[in-house]
Write an enzyme that holds these catalytic residues in place. Structure first.
Site, PDB file in Angstrom:
ATOM      1  N   GLU A  45      19.280  -3.941  12.113  1.00 36.17           N
ATOM      2  CA  GLU A  45      19.105  -2.271  12.613  1.00 36.17           C
ATOM      3  C   GLU A  45      17.695  -2.319  13.489  1.00 36.17           C
ATOM      4  O   GLU A  45      16.993  -2.842  13.183  1.00 36.17           O
ATOM      5  CB  GLU A  45      19.015  -1.515  11.222  1.00 36.17           C
ATOM      6  N   LYS A 113      24.206   5.906  12.432  1.00 33.22           N
ATOM      7  CA  LYS A 113      23.787   5.969  11.044  1.00 33.22           C
ATOM      8  C   LYS A 113      24.270   7.293  10.477  1.00 33.22           C
ATOM      9  O   LYS A 113      23.725   8.087  11.212  1.00 33.22           O
ATOM     10  CB  LYS A 113      22.312   5.573  10.918  1.00 33.22           C
ATOM     11  N   CYS A 149      22.345   0.287   7.138  1.00 34.14           N
ATOM     12  CA  CYS A 149      21.030   0.183   6.289  1.00 34.14           C
ATOM     13  C   CYS A 149      21.236   1.402   5.232  1.00 34.14           C
ATOM     14  O   CYS A 149      21.899   1.113   4.173  1.00 34.14           O
ATOM     15  CB  CYS A 149      19.797   0.618   6.943  1.00 34.14           C
ATOM     16  N   SER A 175      14.842  -2.992   6.514  1.00 39.44           N
ATOM     17  CA  SER A 175      14.436  -2.561   4.999  1.00 39.44           C
ATOM     18  C   SER A 175      12.977  -3.132   4.805  1.00 39.44           C
ATOM     19  O   SER A 175      12.739  -4.347   4.542  1.00 39.44           O
ATOM     20  CB  SER A 175      15.475  -3.126   3.875  1.00 39.44           C
ATOM     21  N   LYS A 181      11.672  -5.174  -4.789  1.00 43.09           N
ATOM     22  CA  LYS A 181      12.596  -4.429  -4.057  1.00 43.09           C
ATOM     23  C   LYS A 181      13.847  -5.278  -3.866  1.00 43.09           C
ATOM     24  O   LYS A 181      15.070  -4.679  -3.773  1.00 43.09           O
ATOM     25  CB  LYS A 181      12.106  -4.103  -2.517  1.00 43.09           C
ATOM     26  N   GLY A 290     -16.747 -10.290   7.091  1.00 46.96           N
ATOM     27  CA  GLY A 290     -18.174 -10.369   6.255  1.00 46.96           C
ATOM     28  C   GLY A 290     -18.053 -10.641   4.965  1.00 46.96           C
ATOM     29  O   GLY A 290     -17.598 -10.108   4.162  1.00 46.96           O
ATOM     30  N   LEU A 291     -18.403 -12.131   5.123  1.00 46.20           N
ATOM     31  CA  LEU A 291     -18.306 -12.714   3.456  1.00 46.20           C
ATOM     32  C   LEU A 291     -19.484 -12.080   2.726  1.00 46.20           C
ATOM     33  O   LEU A 291     -20.738 -12.016   3.025  1.00 46.20           O
ATOM     34  CB  LEU A 291     -18.533 -14.097   3.431  1.00 46.20           C
ATOM     35  N   SER A 292     -19.370 -11.716   1.377  1.00 43.28           N
ATOM     36  CA  SER A 292     -20.365 -11.187   0.467  1.00 43.28           C
ATOM     37  C   SER A 292     -20.661 -12.247  -0.748  1.00 43.28           C
ATOM     38  O   SER A 292     -21.589 -12.088  -1.441  1.00 43.28           O
ATOM     39  CB  SER A 292     -19.833  -9.874   0.011  1.00 43.28           C
ATOM     40  N   ASN A 373     -26.198   3.061   0.869  1.00 37.14           N
ATOM     41  CA  ASN A 373     -25.121   3.015   1.948  1.00 37.14           C
ATOM     42  C   ASN A 373     -25.669   2.848   3.392  1.00 37.14           C
ATOM     43  O   ASN A 373     -25.039   2.101   4.331  1.00 37.14           O
ATOM     44  CB  ASN A 373     -24.796   4.518   1.988  1.00 37.14           C
ATOM     45  N   THR A 397     -12.276  -5.294   3.680  1.00 44.19           N
ATOM     46  CA  THR A 397     -11.948  -5.878   2.504  1.00 44.19           C
ATOM     47  C   THR A 397     -11.865  -5.074   1.236  1.00 44.19           C
ATOM     48  O   THR A 397     -11.699  -5.597   0.137  1.00 44.19           O
ATOM     49  CB  THR A 397     -13.187  -6.904   2.206  1.00 44.19           C
ATOM     50  N   GLU A 402     -10.658   0.314  -5.272  1.00 44.75           N
ATOM     51  CA  GLU A 402     -11.950   0.781  -4.439  1.00 44.75           C
ATOM     52  C   GLU A 402     -11.459   2.050  -3.391  1.00 44.75           C
ATOM     53  O   GLU A 402     -11.815   2.889  -3.282  1.00 44.75           O
ATOM     54  CB  GLU A 402     -12.433  -0.424  -3.886  1.00 44.75           C
TER      55      GLU A 402
END
Length: 558
Positions: A45, A113, A149, A175, A181, A290-292, A373, A397, A402
């Protein structure tokens, strides 16, 4: 003499709006089918334009280009098998989601459709008109019915086609994936087979488009619901399916049956495909993370390495005085295990400058979340500067837990162009990390082995924005938080449902409040891979300004 029919299924990955490129891929598939002696080559489709096109289809110039491309395909594919392909069709003032059968240099049939989905991520009634239920069309010795579909999720279209002479059903799909699913699709298609007593071909596209992932997993059923062909999940495939007509009608001969991975592997594969295609289709080659030293950024780095290759990923550690030695070591461990670049960019100098600049206005006010912050926003600023300078897409990330409760800093750690974890709850992030450490697949470009140090998985989560900080200082344990979020977000449940599940009423009410007041953050957040039926964006659309709260959140309930 037994009648035979060969159908080539092209489970391919289109690019949204790349009409010429998608048409070229259709010609390639058609040529492969012709070489293999196919009677018909079928694509999914909307393959010609990409799916889900949203308001792009409302542009008259786009409509005209799509229709010209169909006519050109018909001319180019005149000598050989029939070609079935999805695209746009306009009749007067009405625009249709259509599937075309091209034969002998012309458009031999147009299937419009009928059932237009208008739920979850779908909004087709806004852009398309419903077409009439079409009868079957003939290709060689067989008459084929094509419910497009959504048409196959209801009995009427397939039944009408069977009653008007269809001898098999070919269902082209765009889909998108959500967890589990495959079972839902299979149940619907088995129902159509049982009702019509016809073989059925379910053909789905594959690849990522914005937040959605099309997982392929095309299959063929014979009457009785027997699964005789299964194409792979999340990967392109071209399969030649042979049908034979006997005394009881057409039957597909058994073919390859790819293994269907479990839900956790499918989720992980979906994140890899979504990121790979989002980058590739938007013109980016390299990513930045950015790795923490924590689980979320480590998980995103691993997904990026598997999607793009470690050579196309830069990791950056941005320590402050609150960053523990373990976090520094763990971030380095991830980069080393992946074989990717790691830069270190301390934020102590910029933070001191910002503190000095704000001092005249802040005066003697005690430190609070504002200063936390500032750290997050300085990291976002520095990472975005690297992204701008080197042309690397910054990946954000935040996991679904969160994102749900706003435990992220807007213009800080929410900065970035894409978020693979956006629809993955924290507890499932841990599960995915353990799974990836124990498993490796051919489609992963990153290395095998324990690419996430075990300590990252086992240590208590912390943002490390103040001394001795833990996520549990301000949030319930993630096992409890995620369970409440699944009730309140994924199931649209109530405070009373949370209480019935064993959670404290006041705590559930607080979590519901955090979900609502964080809507403005989600409105400005990066897109991310859709893994469930209640992902944040098109699946769940809430007003930003909203004073409604569940009455049962009050003491005693309703």
């Amino acid at each position: 003499m037994t009648d035979r029919f060969r159908l080539t299924l092209a489970q391919l990955n289109p690019v949204m709006g790349d009409i010429e490129g998608n048409a070229a891929r259709a010609r390639e598939a058609w040529a492969q089918g012709r070489t293999a002696g196919a009677d018909m080559v079928a694509l999914p489709e909307m393959f010609l334009i990409g799916y889900n096109p949203q308001d792009l289809v409302l542009r008259p110039a786009f409509q005209a280009a799509a229709m010209r491309a169909i006519e050109a395909l018909a001319r180019d594919c005149a000598e050989g098998p029939a070609l079935g392909i999805g695209g746009l069709w306009r009749e007067g003032a009405q625009l249709h989601n259509a599937w075309f059968v091209l034969q002998g240099g012309r458009i031999a049939a147009v299937m419009l459709k009928h059932h237009l989905p208008n739920y979850l991520v779908f909004d087709e009634k806004r852009t398309f008109a419903s077409g009439p239920v079409s009868g079957p069309y003939a290709v060689g010795p067989v008459r084929i019915g094509t419910p497009v579909c959504e048409d196959a999720w209801f009995p009427d279209v397939a039944e009408t086609q069977a009653e008007t002479g269809a001898e098999m059903l070919l269902v082209p799909n765009g889909s998108p994936y959500y967890r589990d699913k495959m079972e839902v699709r299979l149940n619907h298609m088995v129902a159509r087979v049982v009702e019509t007593e016809l073989p059925l071909v379910y053909l789905n596209m594959v690849g990522g488009q914005d937040d959605q992932v099309f997982d392929g997993a095309s299959f063929v059923l014979n009457p009785g619901g027997e699964l005789v062909v299964q194409l792979p999940v999340m990967e392109e495939a071209l399969a030649h399916v042979d049908f034979e007509r006997g005394a009881e009608g057409w039957r597909a001969r058994p073919g390859a049956r790819a293994q269907i991975p479990d839900a956790l592997e499918q989720d992980y594969h979906a994140m890899v495909v979504a990121l790979r295609d989002y980058m590739r289709k938007s013109g980016f080659e390299k990513a930045l993370v950015g790795l923490s030293g924590g689980i979320d950024s480590a998980m995103v780095a691993v997904v990026a390495a598997d999607a793009l290759g470690p050579e196309n990923l830069r990791c950056v550690m941005l320590p402050s005085e609150y960053t523990s030695p373990d976090s520094l070591e763990d971030a380095a461990g991830v980069a080393e295990a992946l074989g990717t670049r790691l830069d270190e960019l301390p934020i102590s100098g910029p933070r001191a400058a910002v503190t000095e600049a704000l001092a005249p206005l802040f005066g003697d006010l005690p430190p609070d979340v504002t200063e936390e912050n500032v750290q997050s926003r300085l990291r976002g600023l520095l990472l975005m500067a690297l992204s701008n300078k080197f042309g690397e897409m910054l990946l954000t990330t935040g996991n679904k837990s969160e994102v749900a409760v706003g435990y992220a800093t807007i213009y800080g750690d929410m900065s970035g162009g894409y978020n693979p974890l956006k629809d993955l709850y924290k507890t499932r992030v841990f599960a995915a990390a353990r799974w990836r450490n124990a498993n490796h697949r051919d489609w992963m470009k990153g290395p095998a082995g324990a690419v996430i140090p075990p300590r990252i998985i086992s240590k208590p989560p912390s943002a490390e924005l103040r001394a001795d900080q833990r996520d549990s200082d301000s949030l319930p344990d993630y096992e409890h938080l995620d369970a409440m979020l699944e009730i309140l977000v994924d199931r649209d449940g109530s405070i009373e449902d949370c209480v019935a599940a064993g959670f404290d009423r006041a705590e559930a009410a607080r979590i519901e409040h955090l979900i609502y007041v964080s809507e403005y953050k989600r409105f400005q957040s990066a897109p991310g891979t859709r893994l469930s039926k209640r992902a944040f964006w098109l699946d769940r659309r809430y007003p930003i300004v909203n004073r409604w709260r569940d009455a049962a959140s009050e003491s005693g309930g309703a």
